[in-house]
Design an enzyme around this catalytic site. Structure first.
Site, PDB file in Angstrom:
ATOM      1  N   VAL A 148       0.831  -1.203   0.000  1.00  0.00           N
ATOM      2  CA  VAL A 148       0.000   0.000   0.000  1.00  0.00           C
ATOM      3  C   VAL A 148       0.870   1.259   0.000  1.00  0.00           C
ATOM      4  O   VAL A 148       0.585   2.236  -0.694  1.00  0.00           O
ATOM      5  CB  VAL A 148      -0.938   0.000   1.225  1.00  0.00           C
ATOM      6  CG1 VAL A 148      -1.681   1.315   1.361  1.00  0.00           C
ATOM      7  CG2 VAL A 148      -1.925  -1.158   1.129  1.00  0.00           C
ATOM      8  N   GLU A 149       1.944   1.231   0.769  1.00  0.00           N
ATOM      9  CA  GLU A 149       2.798   2.406   0.925  1.00  0.00           C
ATOM     10  C   GLU A 149       3.623   2.714  -0.318  1.00  0.00           C
ATOM     11  O   GLU A 149       3.771   3.878  -0.698  1.00  0.00           O
ATOM     12  CB  GLU A 149       3.761   2.199   2.110  1.00  0.00           C
ATOM     13  CG  GLU A 149       3.122   2.333   3.484  1.00  0.00           C
ATOM     14  CD  GLU A 149       2.914   3.794   3.867  1.00  0.00           C
ATOM     15  OE1 GLU A 149       3.296   4.682   3.085  1.00  0.00           O
ATOM     16  OE2 GLU A 149       2.356   4.044   4.942  1.00  0.00           O
ATOM     17  N   SER A 150       4.188   1.682  -0.943  1.00  0.00           N
ATOM     18  CA  SER A 150       5.226   1.936  -1.943  1.00  0.00           C
ATOM     19  C   SER A 150       5.214   0.991  -3.129  1.00  0.00           C
ATOM     20  O   SER A 150       6.125   1.062  -3.958  1.00  0.00           O
ATOM     21  CB  SER A 150       6.596   1.839  -1.271  1.00  0.00           C
ATOM     22  OG  SER A 150       6.796   0.502  -0.788  1.00  0.00           O
TER      23      SER A 150
END
Length: 497
Positions: A148-150
């Protein structure tokens, strides 16, 4: 008659007592059963799955979730041979059906191969991340945060200077023990940053009284911002659960994205393809014990120089820092590493068994596990003999030098490479999304959005022209994609005797 009555009364009281004990035990079991997580998994209707995300920074409060009856609380799942199946089996956070989660489900379903592609980058590390999460008894959903982050890109940097797969900013990384200097950036080291991120998330979980959604929101937007949102709702007499808070748009999208990915991973029949990955370590952490040069380790281990750098993106130069860390991730299972010529010829010390020694006492003395000691010496039992020579994990003698004399090294000049880019116009076609365009040109989808002043979830209109800043092409020989080459190297290494 009196005797009969007395016996009958004694028997009756005994039966009642037993039943009372059983009832009390049942009530106690129900009271002690953990209720931290629920498994409410509503089926999405086609209408819900296609609803659009609204540009509101207030996350709409959903209808009340229906918890499982107490006697339906699931037992721990048996460990699957497939790591992704194991992750899916142990996802536990509540999925709420609302406009926001439905929109994120729709977003993922537009790129059904998302996990297949990103898994190629995650494969060498994911088992280690899952193991750490399980050891700390944290929600398995945290294993999905780097996606989700990266999109699991180790060197990605946000506009707020958050770095790595966990998108840690410098101050947070430093506070939780991540080293950073001209030689090494621990935020780009997947396992070092994992330790810091999980420590930070555990801290936030305690600060927000055990509410994981509040903790995750704080991880994304900051502890102070979430606290202010909670305090504001309290003053206004409103609910303070995550869904009722007024938060920045990115944070309002963040948790629905995580929950949607979790939901689709548990329900592959919805259309998101689930990768296959062996539920075992494909790589091993190895403490070299001193400053080293990647070229020397490559020669000693037989692992390609480029592959070593790709597996260990935290190292910024061809050498490790004189002050450490000196730990490498190698594409070998641990037992294979300990029995390899690399380790035995260059890093294994020796010890002569003395009277009264046991494998346990020797392992304690030299700070290693009995399992490693047995593997290093190819032992299948705990029997040892006085006078027997054992190899040790902790080196007694080190190679003369693990560094290269850069007066003669081909890596003498280590200039930082400045990547020249060229602006390219792209005409949006029907069915295009920011994600699909980013994958077409192999650039982060967040960058595509930033370049064009859009959000990551903006809907593109056919005929719109987007500007992409792409690296200028260099004349080079055809190569296998880096992620595929790395995985191929891992597989070939595992097949070696």
């Amino acid at each position: 008659m009196a005797r009969v009555s007395l016996r009958y009364l004694l028997w009756l009281s005994l039966v009642i007592g037993i039943q009372g004990c059983q009832l009390t035990q049942q009530e106690t079991d129900e009271q002690e059963r953990p209720q931290v997580f629920s498994h409410y998994e509503p089926n999405l209707t086609s209408e819900q799955a296609t609803s659009e995300f609204v540009d509101s920074t207030v996350v709409e409060a959903p209808s009340k979730a229906v918890p499982l009856p107490a006697n339906d609380t699931p037992l721990p799942n048996p460990r699957s041979k497939d790591l992704w199946q194991h992750i899916a089996n142990n996802l536990t956070l509540v999925f709420q059906t609302n406009k926001h989660t439905s929109a994120r489900v729709k977003w993922y379903l537009k790129q059904p191969n998302y996990l297949i592609k990103v898994n190629k980058r995650a494969a060498p590390y994911l088992y280690h991340i899952v193991t750490r999460i399980e050891q700390q008894k944290l929600p398995m959903e945290l294993a999905l945060l780097p996606f989700v982050e990266s999109d699991f890109r180790p060197t990605i940097r946000s506009s707020e200077q958050a770095v790595g797969v966990w998108q840690l900013v410098g101050a947070t990384a430093y506070h939780f023990g991540v080293q950073s200097d001209q030689w090494y950036d621990g935020r780009q080291d997947i396992l070092a940053s994992t330790d810091a991120a999980l420590a930070y998330l555990s801290y936030l979980h305690k600060r927000f009284d055990g509410d994981w959604l509040h903790a995750l929101a704080a991880y994304n937007s900051g502890e102070g911002r979430v606290k202010k949102a909670i305090a504001k709702n309290k003053r206004l007499g409103k609910k303070t659960d995550y869904w009722s808070l007024s938060l920045p748009k990115e944070t309002a999208e963040y948790i629905p994205k995580l929950l949607a990915l979790s939901y689709l991973l548990k329900h592959p029949e919805q259309g998101l393809k689930r990768p296959k990955l062996a539920n075992r370590a494909l790589t091993t952490e190895f403490d070299v014990g001193q400053q080293f040069d990647f070229s020397v380790i490559a020669n000693l281990s037989g692992v390609g120089h480029n592959q070593l750098h790709k597996l260990n993106p935290g190292y910024l130069k061809n050498q490790s820092s004189p002050n450490g860390p000196h730990t490498l991730l190698l594409p070998l299972e641990r037992r294979t590493l300990l029995q390899s010529k690399l380790f035995r010829n260059n890093f294994a010390g020796e010890y002569i068994v003395q009277k009264g020694d046991t494998l346990y006492s020797i392992s304690r003395r030299f700070n290693m596990s009995v399992k490693d000691l047995k593997a290093l010496n190819s032992k299948t039992s705990n029997l040892i003999k006085v006078g027997e020579q054992l190899r040790l994990l902790q080196p007694q003698t080190m190679p003369e030098s693990l560094l290269v004399d850069y007066n003669i090294s081909p890596y003498l000049e280590q200039h930082e490479e400045v990547i020249a880019t060229i602006a390219v116009d792209y005409l949006v076609k029907p069915g295009d999304s920011i994600w699909s365009i980013s994958q077409l040109y192999d650039v982060p989808h967040k960058d595509v959005a930033t370049w064009n002043k859009l959000s990551a979830t903006s809907i593109l209109k056919p005929g719109t022209i987007l500007t992409l800043h792409l690296p200028q092409a260099k004349p080079a020989e055809p190569q296998v994609p880096a992620s595929e080459a790395m995985l191929s190297g891992i597989e070939s290494s595992l097949k070696k005797p």
